[in-house]
Design a protein around this motif. Sequence first.
Motif, PDB file in Angstrom:
ATOM      1  N   SER A 101       0.798  -1.225   0.000  1.00  0.00           N
ATOM      2  CA  SER A 101       0.000   0.000   0.000  1.00  0.00           C
ATOM      3  C   SER A 101       0.830   1.274   0.000  1.00  0.00           C
ATOM      4  O   SER A 101       0.278   2.361  -0.181  1.00  0.00           O
ATOM      5  CB  SER A 101      -0.924   0.011   1.226  1.00  0.00           C
ATOM      6  N   ARG A 116      -6.453  -8.417  -2.961  1.00  0.00           N
ATOM      7  CA  ARG A 116      -7.314  -7.313  -2.552  1.00  0.00           C
ATOM      8  C   ARG A 116      -6.680  -5.948  -2.827  1.00  0.00           C
ATOM      9  O   ARG A 116      -7.375  -4.999  -3.170  1.00  0.00           O
ATOM     10  CB  ARG A 116      -7.708  -7.469  -1.087  1.00  0.00           C
ATOM     11  N   VAL A 117      -5.362  -5.848  -2.705  1.00  0.00           N
ATOM     12  CA  VAL A 117      -4.702  -4.581  -3.005  1.00  0.00           C
ATOM     13  C   VAL A 117      -4.693  -4.335  -4.515  1.00  0.00           C
ATOM     14  O   VAL A 117      -4.991  -3.224  -4.969  1.00  0.00           O
ATOM     15  CB  VAL A 117      -3.274  -4.527  -2.415  1.00  0.00           C
ATOM     16  N   SER A 173      -8.081  -3.233  -5.409  1.00  0.00           N
ATOM     17  CA  SER A 173      -8.585  -2.124  -4.579  1.00  0.00           C
ATOM     18  C   SER A 173      -9.903  -2.474  -3.897  1.00  0.00           C
ATOM     19  O   SER A 173     -10.870  -1.707  -3.936  1.00  0.00           O
ATOM     20  CB  SER A 173      -8.755  -0.856  -5.423  1.00  0.00           C
ATOM     21  N   PRO A 229     -12.419  -2.650  -1.024  1.00  0.00           N
ATOM     22  CA  PRO A 229     -12.612  -1.922   0.235  1.00  0.00           C
ATOM     23  C   PRO A 229     -12.509  -2.859   1.445  1.00  0.00           C
ATOM     24  O   PRO A 229     -12.849  -4.036   1.369  1.00  0.00           O
ATOM     25  CB  PRO A 229     -14.032  -1.357   0.107  1.00  0.00           C
ATOM     26  N   THR A 281      -9.719  -3.563   2.965  1.00  0.00           N
ATOM     27  CA  THR A 281      -8.406  -4.202   3.038  1.00  0.00           C
ATOM     28  C   THR A 281      -7.517  -3.300   3.886  1.00  0.00           C
ATOM     29  O   THR A 281      -6.840  -2.410   3.378  1.00  0.00           O
ATOM     30  CB  THR A 281      -7.818  -4.418   1.626  1.00  0.00           C
ATOM     31  N   ASP A 282      -7.578  -3.543   5.175  1.00  0.00           N
ATOM     32  CA  ASP A 282      -6.843  -2.717   6.120  1.00  0.00           C
ATOM     33  C   ASP A 282      -6.096  -3.599   7.106  1.00  0.00           C
ATOM     34  O   ASP A 282      -6.089  -4.829   6.971  1.00  0.00           O
ATOM     35  CB  ASP A 282      -7.794  -1.758   6.842  1.00  0.00           C
TER      36      ASP A 282
END
Length: 184
Positions: free
Chosen positions: A95, A160-161, A164, A166, A168-169
């Motif tokens: 990221s 997921r990155v 993109s 949502p 994905t933290d």
Amino acid sequence: MATTRRPGGRSARVQAAVHRAVTDLVCERGADQVTIPAVAERAEVNPTTVYRRWGSIPALLAEVAAAEESGPPAPTGDLGADLAAYAEWTLADLSRPGGIAFFRAEVAADVDERRAGLRECLKRSSTTIEALLDRARGAGHEVPALTDVIDRVVAPLYFRVVFSIPGTDAAYARGLASALHREA
């Protein structure tokens, strides 16, 4: 008489300027739109300097990507904490500015370069994960297989990155690690 390279000096300034230019251009345009003339112009160096030192955009992108990596956290032997820390680091690395673009560039060159880039990427990840698993094993933990860590923690983060997705933290990354740890 043998010559030695000086740490610093013009060479270090050129390298720093070129690395900065590459990172900025990748973030602005995407890795597939970066050219050596554009890098040279942004870094305020002659294109022949870039060609002579790096030879190609894939080689330059690979060097910049490697230089930008902060390195994963050192394993402690606590499997749950180490898996969570590695998952968070992986997500943060992907990221960071240009992170996923550098990954895409590393694996999207011509067929031979792509295979080599993929092998090198997998080798780096596998070596890091194996060290984490070995440390936990040495501390008496049951550990998952390397392929399980890749399939259930690393691969979902990359996917997921790249797309993109949502949510994905860091909490998501820790959740992947936690789910695998509970089953180990």
